[in-house]
Structures are given as structure tokens and as C-alpha cells.
Scaffold this active site. Structure first.
Site, short mmCIF file in Angstrom:
data_model
loop_
_atom_site.label_atom_id
_atom_site.label_comp_id
_atom_site.label_asym_id
_atom_site.label_seq_id
_atom_site.Cartn_x
_atom_site.Cartn_y
_atom_site.Cartn_z
N TYR A 30 -1.77 -4.57 -2.04
CA TYR A 30 -2.49 -5.35 -3.04
C TYR A 30 -2.10 -4.95 -4.46
CZ TYR A 30 -5.60 -6.94 0.70
OH TYR A 30 -6.11 -7.51 1.84
N ASP B 227 -2.88 -3.08 15.31
CA ASP B 227 -3.00 -4.19 16.27
C ASP B 227 -3.90 -3.79 17.44
OD1 ASP B 227 -0.93 -2.41 16.65
OD2 ASP B 227 0.45 -3.86 17.54
N ASP C 104 -13.83 -7.19 8.22
CA ASP C 104 -14.39 -8.53 8.46
C ASP C 104 -14.55 -8.78 9.95
OD1 ASP C 104 -14.60 -9.20 5.80
OD2 ASP C 104 -13.69 -11.17 6.07
#
Ligand code: NAD
Length: 364
Positions: A136, A223, A251
């Protein structure tokens, strides 16, 4: 006297923060609240999502109580002017590097999760996400000249995943210390089989672990972690991970608890100054209807009392008040199920405030 910057933001932000302030006022603590614009509403007035006056207020406050920012109508703005940049600016300027997202499944809401009851009953895990590094913020990143912020004809774009040793060390210390206060188990999530940044992350976390011999450390590829979170979430206790993986996994964990409307979060700097916000966004699809769930924001206010305002007892009382309201069967639409009483945002806030008032009076 402690000072709190109240940045309600956009969409449902105003509606949910109003209820959190109502609940806080019941406690009659010595708190001074200062409100300021942030996000799209700040852009509309000041031409910037994080005006200097808002940033200054946040920096000098003991804590920031944040609602949410964003609306699709700002999607065409240049990236630095979009509402979400306000959060990145606050994180950067306040040095908020550690994001705590507890995912707790309240027994009363077991039925609201999309997973089987037995998988999530009693779930209580903590995801710690590094906030100031990673892809980011890493430079260089693709820059294109365009007037509308979109590059449909561009041949490529790129971002840079990057972590420095001190950035990993400080989040690792926070995570080991959090694990020490819980079950003394820590899972570090990375993608060390593919990414150099992740291998470095893993090496540094292992080095820091030497200072915490009482914490059992294990490592998991992201993963696999995404899969295990829905397969067997209760096997985790504390997870620590980088900015990108943490964004996604937290999330995912939100849905384990039934609704993103239930999940609080805290973002802390090295001085325990913090920004407290629900894990969800501004929900433009339901904004203005008065039906948003305010509990994530109310629980974020409880985290603020615990982490930044040294009022852990008051935080517990709020958590207990929320629990008792759920026990009484009150539900906003996002967590509603048969046999419960449907309430709107304000009614939910009123109910928590009333339950809290009862707890305060009874001296619990
Ligand atoms: P969102 O979290 O706003 O909404 C996702 C879904 O969850 C929607 O259906 C919404 O109605 C529902 N929802 C969210 N909060 C709820 C609540 N308290 N009660 C009931 N239902 C709730 O995510 P999105 O739709 O992807 O994004 C909307 C805007 O929010 C975008 O502009 C995005 O950039 C922004 N956003 C802001 C933050 C933040 O302020 N920290 C975080 C995420 C997204």
C-alpha cells in the site's frame, strides 16, 4: 481530562457515531469531544479529504473515534483526493502501525454466521495487521497521466511490496505481547514460498520470537490461512500479518461473526494513541435510512476506553451492555433472525445506553 477527536465521516458514519457518543455519555467520564469533517464530506467543504485542521485535531487528541468514509460519487476523483486517502493520511501521520481486529462470535449471534454453528460457537480470535508498510505504501508504484483517474489503455501498472526490518520488528513485538495476554499462541501469516518480502517477514518474526520463549509461534501461508479461517477458525488465537494479507483476512474473519456490523477495530501507535473505527465502510447503499448496525462503532468506543483512555472497567461495562441487548433479542437488519425484535440504528443505541445505565447504577 482526555480529548477525543470525533470524525464521523460519510455515509452511515454520522448515524453510527451518534449512537457511540450516546453510549459513552452514560459513563459520565471526563472526556472532551471535538468533531471535525473527514472523507468526502471534508472534500465537499475544504477540497481535501483530510484538511489540515482535522489532522491537527487528531494528532493532538488522546484518541480518534472514527465512523467511515467513502462514497461511489467520489470514485472519479484523483486518488489523493478520494475519501479513503484520509484514513491512510491519519495512519501515516499518527504513526498508527498496529491494527487490532478482534473477531468474537457472540453466543446470541451464532445463527447469523454463514458457517455451521459448531464451527464458530465460542469463537474469539484476534487479527493483528501491520498498517503502515507493504504494497500500500511501497515505492515505486505505477504513475499514469490521466485526467479522470482511470487508465483503460495503459500497457501495465505496478506497486511495490516492501517491508523494513524495524517495521516488522515493532509489529511482531505488539503481536507477541498480545499473545502473552491470551493463550500464548501466535500464528504469523505470510507467503514466504513465493515472495522475498514474506521470507524476510518470517525471518524477522522468528528472530523477535527469541525474546518471547513463553509464546508458541507458528507460520502459515496466506492462502492456507484463508482456507483454515473458514474450515476451522477456532484453531487460531492471535494472527499477525502484513498490511495486504491482513486487510483481506480480517474482512473474511468478520463474516465468521455474523456481520461486519459487529466488528470493532483499533489502530495504535507506539504511545497507545489510537484511532478506533468499525471494520466496515460507509455503506452508501443503506446510508440515511437509519438501519445501520451501530454495535461495531459502540464496541470500538469500548476498545478506545481500554487501549487509549485507561478505563478498562468502563470498556467491560459497554461490552456487557451490548451482550445483554443481544440477549434480549434486539437486532438490526444485518443480524436479524426469526423470533428476534427488529430495531433501527437509534433504537439499538438507545437500548445499549439504557442497559449500560442499569449496569452503572447497580455498580456492577
Ligand atoms: P461497506 O463495508 O461499506 O459495505 C459492505 C456491505 O455491508 C454493504 O451491503 C453494507 O450495507 C453492509 N454494511 C456495512 N456496514 C454495515 C452496518 N454497520 N450495518 C449494516 N450493514 C452494514 O463496504 P463497501 O460497500 O465495499 O464500501 C463502501 C464505501 O466505503 C466505499 O467508498 C469504500 O471505499 C468505503 N470503505 C471505507 C472504509 C473506512 O472508512 N474505514 C472501509 C471500507 C470501505
Amino acid at each position: 481530562m482526555k480529548t477525543i477527536a470525533v470524525l464521523a465521516g460519510d455515509g452511515i458514519g454520522q448515524e453510527i457515531v451518534r449512537e457511540a457518543l450516546k453510549v459513552l455519555s452514560v459513563l459520565k467520564l471526563d472526556l472532551e469531544m471535538h468533531e471535525a469533517l473527514v472523507g468526502g464530506s471534508a472534500y465537499d467543504v475544504h477540497g481535501h479529504p483530510l484538511p489540515a485542521s482535522t489532522l491537527e485535531l487528531a494528532m493532538k487528541s488522546d484518541a480518534v473515534l472514527f465512523g467511515a468514509v467513502g462514497d461511489w460519487k467520489y470514485d472519479k476523483l484523483d486518488r489523493p483526493l478520494r475519501p479513503e486517502q484520509a484514513i491512510l493520511g491519519l495512519r501515516k501521520n499518527m504513526g498508527l502501525f498496529a491494527n487490532f481486529r478482534p473477531a468474537i462470535c457472540y453466543p446470541q449471534l451464532v445463527g447469523a454466521s454463514s458457517l455451521k454453528n459448531e464451527l464458530i460457537a465460542g469463537l474469539d480470535i484476534l487479527i493483528i495487521r501491520e498498517l503502515t508498510g507493504d504494497i500500500y505504501f511501497g515505492q515505486p508504484r505505477g504513475q499514469r497521466v490521466a485526467t479522470d483517474g482511470h487508465f483503460p489503455g495503459a500497457p501495465e501498472a505496478f506497486d511495490t511490496m516492501r517491508y523494513s526490518r524495524p517495521e516488522i520488528e515493532r509489529i511482531a513485538h505488539v503481536a507477541f505481547q498480545a499473545a502473552q495476554k491470551r493463550s500464548k499462541r501466535l500464528t504469523s501469516v505470510d507467503k514466504a514460498n513465493v515472495l522475498e518480502t514474506s521470507q524476510f517477514w518470517r525471518d524477522v518474526v522468528i528472530q523477535v520470537s527469541a525474546q518471547y520463549p513463553d509464546v508458541a509461534l507458528d507460520h502459515m501461508y496466506v492462502d492456507n490461512a484463508a482456507m483454515q479461517l473458514v474450515k476451522e477458525p477456532k484453531k487460531f488465537d492471535v494472527l499477525v500479518t502484513g498490511n495486504l494479507f491482513g486487510d483481506i483476512l480480517s474482512d473474511e474473519a468478520a463474516m465468521l461473526t455474523g456481520s461486519i456490523g459487529m466488528l470493532p477495530s483499533a489502530s495504535l501507535n507506539a504511545n497507545n494513541q489510537g484511532l478506533y473505527e468499525p471494520s466496515h465502510g460507509s455503506a452508501p447503499d443503506i446510508a440515511g435510512q437509519g438501519i445501520a448496525n451501530p454495535l461495531a462503532t459502540i464496541l470500538s468506543a469500548a476498545m478506545m476506553l481500554k487501549f487509549s483512555l485507561q478505563e478498562p472497567q468502563a470498556a467491560l461495562l459497554i461490552e456487557e451492555a451490548v451482550s445483554s441487548v443481544l440477549q434480549a433479542g434486539l437486532r438490526t437488519g444485518d443480524i436479524f433472525s426469526e423470533g428476534c425484535t427488529r430495531v433501527n440504528t437509534q433504537e439499538m443505541g438507545d437500548a445499549v445506553a439504557k442497559a449500560l445505565s442499569g449496569l452503572v447504577k447497580s455498580g456492577v
